[in-house]
Design a protein around this motif. Structure first.
Motif, PDB file in Angstrom:
ATOM      1  N   UNK A  12     -12.630  10.253 -44.374  1.00  0.00           N
ATOM      2  CA  UNK A  12     -11.662   9.367 -43.747  1.00  0.00           C
ATOM      3  C   UNK A  12     -11.602   8.022 -44.462  1.00  0.00           C
ATOM      4  N   UNK A  13     -12.759   7.515 -44.866  1.00  0.00           N
ATOM      5  CA  UNK A  13     -12.813   6.217 -45.533  1.00  0.00           C
ATOM      6  C   UNK A  13     -12.138   6.263 -46.894  1.00  0.00           C
ATOM      7  N   UNK A  14     -12.435   7.278 -47.681  1.00  0.00           N
ATOM      8  CA  UNK A  14     -11.804   7.421 -48.998  1.00  0.00           C
ATOM      9  C   UNK A  14     -10.292   7.533 -48.851  1.00  0.00           C
ATOM     10  N   UNK A  15      -9.846   8.324 -47.892  1.00  0.00           N
ATOM     11  CA  UNK A  15      -8.409   8.487 -47.679  1.00  0.00           C
ATOM     12  C   UNK A  15      -7.761   7.173 -47.265  1.00  0.00           C
ATOM     13  N   UNK A  16      -8.390   6.443 -46.349  1.00  0.00           N
ATOM     14  CA  UNK A  16      -7.833   5.174 -45.887  1.00  0.00           C
ATOM     15  C   UNK A  16      -7.821   4.144 -47.008  1.00  0.00           C
ATOM     16  N   UNK A  17      -8.886   4.072 -47.800  1.00  0.00           N
ATOM     17  CA  UNK A  17      -8.938   3.127 -48.912  1.00  0.00           C
ATOM     18  C   UNK A  17      -7.868   3.446 -49.948  1.00  0.00           C
ATOM     19  N   UNK A  18      -7.661   4.717 -50.203  1.00  0.00           N
ATOM     20  CA  UNK A  18      -6.629   5.123 -51.167  1.00  0.00           C
ATOM     21  C   UNK A  18      -5.250   4.703 -50.674  1.00  0.00           C
TER      22      UNK A  18
ATOM     23  N   UNK B 140     -29.580  15.343 -41.642  1.00  0.00           N
ATOM     24  CA  UNK B 140     -29.110  14.025 -42.066  1.00  0.00           C
ATOM     25  C   UNK B 140     -28.911  14.000 -43.583  1.00  0.00           C
ATOM     26  N   UNK B 141     -29.929  14.453 -44.327  1.00  0.00           N
ATOM     27  CA  UNK B 141     -29.855  14.408 -45.781  1.00  0.00           C
ATOM     28  C   UNK B 141     -28.781  15.349 -46.317  1.00  0.00           C
ATOM     29  N   UNK B 142     -28.621  16.496 -45.697  1.00  0.00           N
ATOM     30  CA  UNK B 142     -27.588  17.433 -46.140  1.00  0.00           C
ATOM     31  C   UNK B 142     -26.203  16.816 -45.972  1.00  0.00           C
ATOM     32  N   UNK B 143     -25.981  16.124 -44.864  1.00  0.00           N
ATOM     33  CA  UNK B 143     -24.680  15.507 -44.643  1.00  0.00           C
ATOM     34  C   UNK B 143     -24.473  14.297 -45.557  1.00  0.00           C
ATOM     35  N   UNK B 144     -25.547  13.558 -45.812  1.00  0.00           N
ATOM     36  CA  UNK B 144     -25.460  12.460 -46.789  1.00  0.00           C
ATOM     37  C   UNK B 144     -25.071  12.991 -48.167  1.00  0.00           C
ATOM     38  N   UNK B 145     -25.649  14.137 -48.538  1.00  0.00           N
ATOM     39  CA  UNK B 145     -25.323  14.741 -49.824  1.00  0.00           C
ATOM     40  C   UNK B 145     -23.846  15.104 -49.895  1.00  0.00           C
ATOM     41  N   UNK B 146     -23.317  15.631 -48.798  1.00  0.00           N
ATOM     42  CA  UNK B 146     -21.884  15.942 -48.748  1.00  0.00           C
ATOM     43  C   UNK B 146     -21.062  14.663 -48.879  1.00  0.00           C
ATOM     44  N   UNK B 147     -21.505  13.576 -48.228  1.00  0.00           N
ATOM     45  CA  UNK B 147     -20.817  12.307 -48.347  1.00  0.00           C
ATOM     46  C   UNK B 147     -20.771  11.856 -49.798  1.00  0.00           C
ATOM     47  N   UNK B 148     -21.904  11.967 -50.484  1.00  0.00           N
ATOM     48  CA  UNK B 148     -21.941  11.559 -51.889  1.00  0.00           C
ATOM     49  C   UNK B 148     -20.968  12.379 -52.726  1.00  0.00           C
ATOM     50  N   UNK B 149     -20.866  13.662 -52.438  1.00  0.00           N
ATOM     51  CA  UNK B 149     -19.928  14.507 -53.176  1.00  0.00           C
ATOM     52  C   UNK B 149     -18.489  14.046 -52.966  1.00  0.00           C
ATOM     53  N   UNK B 150     -18.155  13.703 -51.732  1.00  0.00           N
ATOM     54  CA  UNK B 150     -16.799  13.218 -51.425  1.00  0.00           C
ATOM     55  C   UNK B 150     -16.515  11.926 -52.173  1.00  0.00           C
ATOM     56  N   UNK B 151     -17.465  11.007 -52.145  1.00  0.00           N
ATOM     57  CA  UNK B 151     -17.278   9.715 -52.805  1.00  0.00           C
ATOM     58  C   UNK B 151     -17.169   9.884 -54.317  1.00  0.00           C
ATOM     59  N   UNK B 152     -18.041  10.689 -54.901  1.00  0.00           N
ATOM     60  CA  UNK B 152     -18.020  10.896 -56.348  1.00  0.00           C
ATOM     61  C   UNK B 152     -16.712  11.532 -56.825  1.00  0.00           C
ATOM     62  N   UNK B 153     -16.124  12.364 -55.998  1.00  0.00           N
ATOM     63  CA  UNK B 153     -14.885  13.041 -56.371  1.00  0.00           C
ATOM     64  C   UNK B 153     -13.660  12.143 -56.268  1.00  0.00           C
ATOM     65  N   UNK B 154     -13.818  10.977 -55.701  1.00  0.00           N
ATOM     66  CA  UNK B 154     -12.687  10.063 -55.504  1.00  0.00           C
ATOM     67  C   UNK B 154     -12.417   9.257 -56.769  1.00  0.00           C
ATOM     68  N   UNK B 155     -11.287   8.560 -56.764  1.00  0.00           N
ATOM     69  CA  UNK B 155     -10.930   7.668 -57.868  1.00  0.00           C
ATOM     70  C   UNK B 155     -11.370   6.234 -57.600  1.00  0.00           C
ATOM     71  N   UNK B 156     -12.162   6.023 -56.561  1.00  0.00           N
ATOM     72  CA  UNK B 156     -12.589   4.677 -56.189  1.00  0.00           C
ATOM     73  C   UNK B 156     -13.647   4.130 -57.151  1.00  0.00           C
ATOM     74  N   UNK B 157     -13.823   2.820 -57.113  1.00  0.00           N
ATOM     75  CA  UNK B 157     -14.916   2.166 -57.832  1.00  0.00           C
ATOM     76  C   UNK B 157     -16.098   2.132 -56.861  1.00  0.00           C
TER      77      UNK B 157
END
Length: 210
Positions: A91-97, A134-151
């Motif tokens: 949701x955050x990546x989408x909103x920031x985009x 917790x760690x598994x979901x954090x890992x998924x979060x990192x994957x989402x963030x890394x796949x984005x075009x954000x800085x």
């Protein structure tokens, strides 16, 4: 700078709000319950408190619009993630985009690295299994963030302590500093606020430890 802190009522988010205000930034504390945040006693004419659901893109857009930096400090209160990190990241990546805000600092944990042998044996054997979801979901979060075009910067602290800042901490990209066991939330906040201006760790995963 205009900074929005998602999850500002939690320990790490609260520390980031205080540190950012101290550095002269304008801060939006984005929380589920603004009334509960006000009981913390954090006041400033540069502080705005907003109600938000970090899993809801439409809720995030009006809070993120016009900001310079987003700090994702949200987390669940217990040992179950309930998808908060991964869904919140989406949701955050989408909103920031949509809002054309490109700088994201997201707090995860050194514990997402299951092959990190610098973590204490008791942490690997006891804490990781306890907080596996917790760690598994954090890992998924990192994957989402890394796949984005954000800085983006993925900030990975080791075990967090609610103590006074030490100031003398070590940082490595995607690796825990040797025998790094703990870090204070105040030092974590100091690092994050420093990154708001300096951007030394763009598209990296700095791991912090004393």
């Amino acid at each position: 700078m205009h900074v929005v802190v998602l999850g500002a009522r939690g320990g790490s988010g609260r520390a980031v709000v205080v540190e950012a205000l101290g550095a002269g930034h304008r801060v939006t504390a984005a929380v589920r319950d603004p009334d509960a945040f006000h009981t913390l006693g954090i006041t400033s004419n540069r502080l705005h408190v907003a109600r938000v659901d970090v899993r809801d893109e439409e809720s995030l857009v009006p809070v993120i619009d016009g900001q310079d930096v987003v700090v994702f400090a949200a987390g669940p209160p217990g040992r179950r993630a309930h998808g908060l990190y991964s869904q919140g990241a989406q949701a955050t990546v989408a909103a920031m985009t949509r809002c054309r805000v490109d700088r994201l600092l997201a707090i995860t944990s050194a514990g997402v690295r299951y092959d990190d042998h610098e973590l204490a044996p008791w942490y690997r054997l006891l804490v990781r299994p306890l907080l596996g979801e917790i760690y598994a979901d954090m890992s998924l979060m990192e994957q989402v963030v890394r796949a984005s075009d954000l800085d983006w910067t993925l900030v990975r602290p080791v075990l967090l302590l609610d103590r006074e800042p030490v100031g003398d901490y070590r940082v490595l990209d995607a690796a825990t500093p040797r025998r790094g066991r703990t870090i204070t939330r105040a030092d974590l906040a100091q690092f994050i606020v420093g990154e708001i201006d300096e951007r030394r760790w763009s598209r990296q995963a700095p791991t912090l430890a004393h």
